[in-house]
Design a protein around this motif. Sequence first.
Motif, short mmCIF file in Angstrom:
data_model
loop_
_atom_site.label_atom_id
_atom_site.label_comp_id
_atom_site.label_asym_id
_atom_site.label_seq_id
_atom_site.Cartn_x
_atom_site.Cartn_y
_atom_site.Cartn_z
N ASP A 6 0.31 -1.16 -0.07
CA ASP A 6 -0.04 0.10 -0.10
C ASP A 6 0.70 1.59 -0.09
O ASP A 6 0.45 2.87 -0.07
N VAL A 7 2.10 0.76 0.19
CA VAL A 7 3.21 2.57 -0.14
C VAL A 7 3.79 2.05 -1.08
O VAL A 7 4.59 0.57 -0.78
N GLY A 8 4.67 2.44 -1.29
CA GLY A 8 6.28 2.99 -1.39
C GLY A 8 8.02 2.68 -0.54
O GLY A 8 7.65 3.62 0.24
N ASN A 26 6.28 -2.79 -2.60
CA ASN A 26 6.57 -1.16 -3.84
C ASN A 26 7.89 -0.54 -4.07
O ASN A 26 8.23 -0.18 -2.82
N ASN A 27 7.99 -0.03 -5.04
CA ASN A 27 9.03 1.36 -5.14
C ASN A 27 8.60 1.65 -6.64
O ASN A 27 6.78 1.32 -7.34
N THR A 86 3.68 7.07 -1.94
CA THR A 86 4.95 7.26 -1.13
C THR A 86 4.72 7.08 0.33
O THR A 86 3.63 6.45 0.64
N GLY A 87 5.90 6.12 0.58
CA GLY A 87 6.04 5.66 1.89
C GLY A 87 6.71 6.63 3.45
O GLY A 87 6.73 6.27 5.01
N LYS A 88 7.17 8.26 3.25
CA LYS A 88 7.02 9.34 3.44
C LYS A 88 5.32 8.82 5.02
O LYS A 88 4.52 9.48 4.17
#
Length: 226
Positions: free
Chosen positions: A87-89, A112-113, A135-137
């Motif tokens: 669900d996030v990179g 993911n990326n 984003t993963g941020k």
Amino acid sequence: MTLDSTDANVVRASKLDCAALSDALDRLSIAGQCYKIRPCDPGFRMAGRAFTVLYEAIQRTPGTVGEFIDDVPAGSVIVIDNQGKDDVGTWGNILTEAAHRRGMAGTVIDGNNRDVALCRSLGYPIYSRNTWMRTGKGRIQLKALQVPVVIGDVTVHPGDIVVGDPDGVVVLPRAQEDAILAAAEEITTNEEQLREAIRQGMRMDQARVAFHYHELQSPDYKADRT
């Protein structure tokens, strides 16, 4: 592909296909094939020793994400365990730029990326479960570096050899890498001889019997059989 030419076994691994290495892993009863981890570009190839990264969901006090990149030795494969979350990179163009410029061999992600166009244009190998732009941020943070991680159901320890090609990614545990490489080299030689026999007109069924094709990956295979 950036390669540590001073590491003899990494150089050996770089000359072998993941399929042959997979067969060697099967022969030795080692689980080293990373399930559903695939290249972002079919032309990517890489080989290097694992620098492992473990992520976790964001905590009450948020931590960092990619600041470890400056401490990774050149020629390493950065191996990121996001526990398969899709669900996030976990990786994007800034990290791709930094890793490429610092001479990393590639990146493998259980997750993911995003920003796929840049890794393709730079020729920087990235292997992951999938790609997505979210984003993963603010959603994930660094939990630990250089600890055992899990990538596609395979446990990866720091320093294990990681190899990627168009078929996917395999991991060679450090304690068994010599035996895996020797078996994969033998399998590659046998299959090359088999293909040459077919080119010279031998029937497929005869060639496979002659070169023990159906037994090459078996734990019962004996190299000295005639």
